[in-house]
Write a protein that holds these residues in place. Structure first.
Motif, PDB file in Angstrom:
ATOM      1  N   THR A  62       0.810  -1.220   0.000  1.00 26.52           N
ATOM      2  CA  THR A  62       0.000   0.000   0.000  1.00 26.52           C
ATOM      3  C   THR A  62       0.839   1.263   0.000  1.00 26.52           C
ATOM      4  OG1 THR A  62      -0.147  -0.017   2.418  1.00 26.52           O
ATOM      5  CG2 THR A  62      -1.897  -1.156   1.189  1.00 26.52           C
ATOM      6  N   LYS A  63       2.027   1.201   0.613  1.00 27.42           N
ATOM      7  CA  LYS A  63       2.900   2.376   0.673  1.00 27.42           C
ATOM      8  C   LYS A  63       4.362   1.949   0.691  1.00 27.42           C
ATOM      9  CE  LYS A  63      -0.070   5.627   3.252  1.00 27.42           C
ATOM     10  NZ  LYS A  63      -0.148   6.485   4.466  1.00 27.42           N
ATOM     11  N   VAL A  77       4.456   4.916  -4.182  1.00 23.91           N
ATOM     12  CA  VAL A  77       3.611   3.988  -4.931  1.00 23.91           C
ATOM     13  C   VAL A  77       2.153   4.435  -4.885  1.00 23.91           C
ATOM     14  CG1 VAL A  77       5.106   1.970  -4.686  1.00 23.91           C
ATOM     15  CG2 VAL A  77       3.364   2.432  -2.934  1.00 23.91           C
ATOM     16  N   LEU A  78       1.438   4.161  -5.973  1.00 17.42           N
ATOM     17  CA  LEU A  78       0.024   4.509  -6.040  1.00 17.42           C
ATOM     18  C   LEU A  78      -0.805   3.514  -5.234  1.00 17.42           C
ATOM     19  CD1 LEU A  78       1.173   6.245  -8.335  1.00 17.42           C
ATOM     20  CD2 LEU A  78      -0.810   5.626  -9.731  1.00 17.42           C
ATOM     21  N   HIS A 207       2.792  -6.069  -8.692  1.00 15.04           N
ATOM     22  CA  HIS A 207       2.291  -5.065  -9.634  1.00 15.04           C
ATOM     23  C   HIS A 207       2.235  -3.673  -8.992  1.00 15.04           C
ATOM     24  CE1 HIS A 207       0.272  -3.514 -13.133  1.00 15.04           C
ATOM     25  NE2 HIS A 207       0.025  -4.708 -13.632  1.00 15.04           N
ATOM     26  N   SER A 208       3.306  -3.264  -8.343  1.00 15.98           N
ATOM     27  CA  SER A 208       3.348  -1.915  -7.777  1.00 15.98           C
ATOM     28  C   SER A 208       3.526  -0.872  -8.877  1.00 15.98           C
ATOM     29  CB  SER A 208       4.488  -1.796  -6.767  1.00 15.98           C
ATOM     30  OG  SER A 208       4.198  -2.522  -5.596  1.00 15.98           O
ATOM     31  N   TYR A 209       2.876   0.279  -8.675  1.00 17.94           N
ATOM     32  CA  TYR A 209       2.979   1.414  -9.583  1.00 17.94           C
ATOM     33  C   TYR A 209       3.849   2.476  -8.903  1.00 17.94           C
ATOM     34  CZ  TYR A 209      -1.098  -0.263 -12.313  1.00 17.94           C
ATOM     35  OH  TYR A 209      -1.978  -0.978 -13.090  1.00 17.94           O
ATOM     36  N   PHE A 210       5.021   2.761  -9.473  1.00 17.79           N
ATOM     37  CA  PHE A 210       5.988   3.656  -8.844  1.00 17.79           C
ATOM     38  C   PHE A 210       5.961   5.054  -9.449  1.00 17.79           C
ATOM     39  CE2 PHE A 210       7.767  -0.608  -8.325  1.00 17.79           C
ATOM     40  CZ  PHE A 210       8.105  -0.613  -6.975  1.00 17.79           C
ATOM     41  N   ASN A 211       6.065   6.041  -8.572  1.00 15.72           N
ATOM     42  CA  ASN A 211       6.363   7.411  -8.970  1.00 15.72           C
ATOM     43  C   ASN A 211       7.326   7.949  -7.918  1.00 15.72           C
ATOM     44  OD1 ASN A 211       6.435  10.235  -9.311  1.00 15.72           O
ATOM     45  ND2 ASN A 211       4.442  10.228 -10.312  1.00 15.72           N
ATOM     46  N   LEU A 212       8.610   8.036  -8.264  1.00 19.53           N
ATOM     47  CA  LEU A 212       9.621   8.355  -7.275  1.00 19.53           C
ATOM     48  C   LEU A 212       9.504   9.766  -6.720  1.00 19.53           C
ATOM     49  CD1 LEU A 212      12.857   6.621  -8.653  1.00 19.53           C
ATOM     50  CD2 LEU A 212      11.004   5.685  -7.258  1.00 19.53           C
ATOM     51  N   ALA A 213       8.781  10.625  -7.409  1.00 17.81           N
ATOM     52  CA  ALA A 213       8.562  11.986  -6.907  1.00 17.81           C
ATOM     53  C   ALA A 213       7.371  12.051  -5.966  1.00 17.81           C
ATOM     54  CB  ALA A 213       8.355  12.947  -8.070  1.00 17.81           C
ATOM     55  N   GLY A 214       6.490  11.051  -6.048  1.00 18.26           N
ATOM     56  CA  GLY A 214       5.206  11.141  -5.365  1.00 18.26           C
ATOM     57  C   GLY A 214       4.224  11.843  -6.283  1.00 18.26           C
ATOM     58  N   VAL A 329     -10.354   7.100 -11.592  1.00 19.43           N
ATOM     59  CA  VAL A 329     -10.121   6.367 -10.354  1.00 19.43           C
ATOM     60  C   VAL A 329      -9.615   7.333  -9.289  1.00 19.43           C
ATOM     61  CG1 VAL A 329      -8.720   4.602  -9.232  1.00 19.43           C
ATOM     62  CG2 VAL A 329      -9.652   4.186 -11.506  1.00 19.43           C
ATOM     63  N   MET A 330     -10.351   7.411  -8.173  1.00 23.17           N
ATOM     64  CA  MET A 330      -9.956   8.260  -7.064  1.00 23.17           C
ATOM     65  C   MET A 330      -8.980   7.495  -6.195  1.00 23.17           C
ATOM     66  SD  MET A 330     -10.600  11.360  -5.814  1.00 23.17           S
ATOM     67  CE  MET A 330     -12.292  11.808  -6.229  1.00 23.17           C
ATOM     68  N   GLY A 331      -7.745   7.928  -6.189  1.00 21.60           N
ATOM     69  CA  GLY A 331      -6.715   7.244  -5.430  1.00 21.60           C
ATOM     70  C   GLY A 331      -6.505   7.847  -4.065  1.00 21.60           C
ATOM     71  N   ARG A 332      -5.337   7.592  -3.498  1.00 20.77           N
ATOM     72  CA  ARG A 332      -5.011   8.050  -2.153  1.00 20.77           C
ATOM     73  C   ARG A 332      -5.054   9.567  -2.059  1.00 20.77           C
ATOM     74  NH1 ARG A 332      -0.827   5.412  -1.828  1.00 20.77           N
ATOM     75  NH2 ARG A 332      -1.594   3.658  -0.605  1.00 20.77           N
TER      76      ARG A 332
END
Length: 382
Positions: A62-63, A77-78, A207-214, A329-332
């Motif tokens: 999740t995080k 991660v998303l 299947h993690s979705y990464f965004n290193l900046a957030g 899709v409404m995410g975190r």
């Protein structure tokens, strides 16, 4: 108190924790599924402030919180804010945020394969093909979680699942164990193990979705992030993103990441393979080396200076630029997730391997133990 005794019942609603040297593991209730099953969340933290959180539902990560060059911590991660997002929204949209994928990751052509003369039929959930084994996948089930006594500055947890003969259409009773561990050297390791009582096929991934900046810090998603892939070849796909069986060099194509380059550089080229995937959604063949655990990928965010390095024993990696996130899709934290807001780097065997004799085999027999390892190392660019 020994590690195996730290888990308390969800019913009492308490946070439990243990420290293995500097590394720490905590657990607490996370929610209840629609059919009344309790779900817990676990958080691993090391001495550097890096933490990985996952839930017993689907083994979902999740995080992942890491510091940037200035020491500011951010989730990279998303995901969703609660269990309902992972159980209902994620299932409806087919996103697989942070999930453990099985029994067979990626695509199987025509929803079927033949093993020892017998044909097995699977759910067709991706056009004429099967993607990530159909529903419910391993990412929509409750895994049994227990801590493992760790040596040194590493915290470890074991997730186990029993998949019965005929589950999702696959043969064999399959006993699956996934081991998550986080070290003080900022390495998060995912080890997959499985045993079967009859011949079957297996292919696991995360299947993690990464965004290193957030996501909140990157209005242009991951397009400005730099990626390197240790791969001189990739798999050609058809219009349904199924491998044709042809493996071609990346040189001279938009799929050449043998030198680091930003994601945006070639993603909009007039290329049929990019058109089929709506962006990057291909399988790269990892270059072989002298050891089983090979470097596979490196990602750098130019602003935060965060880095992600991936090594694996798997023969390939799927690089996916979240092409099917459409802002619905409404995410975190109330964030609407869109295309290229993140990237997935899924270490695995080749898609459709059961139907392609020339591909590395995904067959598992009763006298064998499936054993695969992927290491994610978080760092800061110097």
């Amino acid at each position: 108190m020994k590690l195996r005794n730290i888990l308390l019942s969800s019913a009492i609603g308490l946070v439990t924790s243990i420290t293995a040297n500097a590394a720490n593991l905590t657990s607490q209730p996370y929610g209840t599924t629609q059919d009344g099953k309790a779900v817990d969340i676990y958080t691993m933290t090391n001495k550097n402030g890096v933490s990985v959180s996952f839930i017993s539902f689907g083994g979902v990560i999740t995080k992942i919180i890491t510091p940037d060059a200035k020491g500011n911590k951010e989730n990279i991660v998303l995901g969703f804010d609660d269990l309902k997002g992972y159980e209902i929204t994620d299932t409806k949209e087919g996103i697989h945020f942070g999930s453990l994928i099985g029994r067979f990751a990626n695509r199987i052509g025509n929803g079927q394969f033949t093993l020892d003369g017998q044909t097995y039929n699977l759910e067709k959930n991706n056009g004429p093909n099967t993607l990530h084994s159909g529903n419910p996948g391993y990412d929509k089930r409750i895994w049994a979680v227990k801590p493992i006594v760790s040596k040194g500055s590493t915290v470890t947890a074991s997730l186990t699942l029993n998949s019965p003969d005929g589950d999702q259409g696959f043969p064999g009773n399959l006993a699956v164990e996934v081991i998550y561990s986080l070290s003080d050297s900022n390495e998060f390791t995912i080890q997959y193990k499985a045993k079967t009582d009859k011949p079957t096929v297996v292919n696991f991934t995360n299947h993690s979705y990464f965004n290193l900046a957030g996501v909140k810090n990157s209005p242009y998603g991951v397009l400005d992030q730099q990626i390197w892939l240790n791969a001189d070849r990739f798999l050609v796909t058809d219009s349904n993103s199924l491998p044709t069986g042809e493996i071609v060099p990346v040189k001279g194509t938009p799929f050449d990441f043998t030198q680091p380059k930003v994601v945006a550089k070639d993603i909009r080229q007039a290329n049929q393979q990019l058109a089929y995937g709506y962006g990057y959604d291909q399988t790269w063949v990892i270059n072989k080396g002298k050891t089983a655990l090979q470097p596979a990928a490196r990602v750098v965010d130019p602003k935060s200076k965060r880095t992600l390095e991936i090594a694996t024993t798997e023969p390939s990696i799927q690089f996916y630029t979240a092409n099917h996130l459409h802002g619905n899709v409404m995410g975190r934290d109330g964030t609407l997730y869109r295309q290229a807001d993140a990237l997935a780097l899924e270490t695995q065997h080749f898609p459709d391997s059961p139907n392609k004799e020339a591909f590395p085999s995904t067959r598992l027999d009763p006298n064998q133990t499936f054993d695969s390892k992927t290491v994610l190392k978080f760092g800061i660019q110097k």
